[in-house]
Design a protein around this motif. Sequence first.
Motif, short mmCIF file in Angstrom:
data_model
loop_
_atom_site.label_atom_id
_atom_site.label_comp_id
_atom_site.label_asym_id
_atom_site.label_seq_id
_atom_site.Cartn_x
_atom_site.Cartn_y
_atom_site.Cartn_z
N TYR A 9 -8.50 0.25 1.57
CA TYR A 9 -9.93 0.40 1.32
C TYR A 9 -10.65 0.09 2.63
O TYR A 9 -10.46 -0.98 3.22
CB TYR A 9 -10.40 -0.56 0.22
N LYS A 30 -4.02 1.10 -2.60
CA LYS A 30 -4.41 2.00 -1.52
C LYS A 30 -5.31 1.23 -0.56
O LYS A 30 -6.06 0.35 -0.99
CB LYS A 30 -5.15 3.22 -2.07
N GLU A 80 -9.31 1.50 -12.25
CA GLU A 80 -9.33 1.45 -10.80
C GLU A 80 -10.30 0.35 -10.39
O GLU A 80 -11.39 0.25 -10.94
CB GLU A 80 -9.77 2.79 -10.22
N GLU A 99 0.80 -1.22 0.00
CA GLU A 99 0.00 0.00 0.00
C GLU A 99 0.84 1.28 0.00
O GLU A 99 1.80 1.40 0.75
CB GLU A 99 -0.94 0.01 1.21
N GLY A 100 0.42 2.21 -0.88
CA GLY A 100 1.01 3.53 -0.91
C GLY A 100 2.22 3.69 -1.81
O GLY A 100 2.77 4.78 -1.91
#
Length: 181
Positions: A70, A68, A101, A50-51
């Motif tokens: 959720y 990311k 996405e 993540e990130g």
Amino acid sequence: MKVIGLCLAAVLAASSFVASAETFERVELDKDRTSVQYAGPIKSITKALEGYRWLGQTADMNGGVVFKPYANEKFGKNDTETGGAIMVTAIFYLYDKPVKEAVMVARQSQIPGFVEFYSLDSRELQLHIRMVGDNTFQAFSSDDQYRNPAKNLMTYKKVGQFNQSPYKDQLKSAEESGMWY
């Protein structure tokens, strides 16, 4: 010095052969398994992913993915499909442009050592991921591709930014291309 170089070359060649000769198995798991059942390995991989920008480059692809967190508002509600699901948002890129996405559910993959991420909207969109160090992950795009890892195993590296498209200067507006009347 030549002997050391020759030995180093032999070790590198042998290690690359061993890596490409890696075989994978498949285990049968409950098709309705949830993330919660395998939360430890799943959370360690989602936190590592993540990130960051993850660049995957092959002859066919020059793009990547950003994961990311959720917030699953239905988590813990067992009467829903996503009640036991750890989820992430995946944004897929072609060069430096986002192209898709997807909200993805994470669960244990049928390929041991991997975590499966599948799109909540379309289960055909999936990645089976394992971390290889802090800056690299490997992935199959389906759970049956383990049979031919030399062809199907993709490698993604952590990068600061995605590559710019080399075709940017070649694109014309609708008016410049003559499509505008």
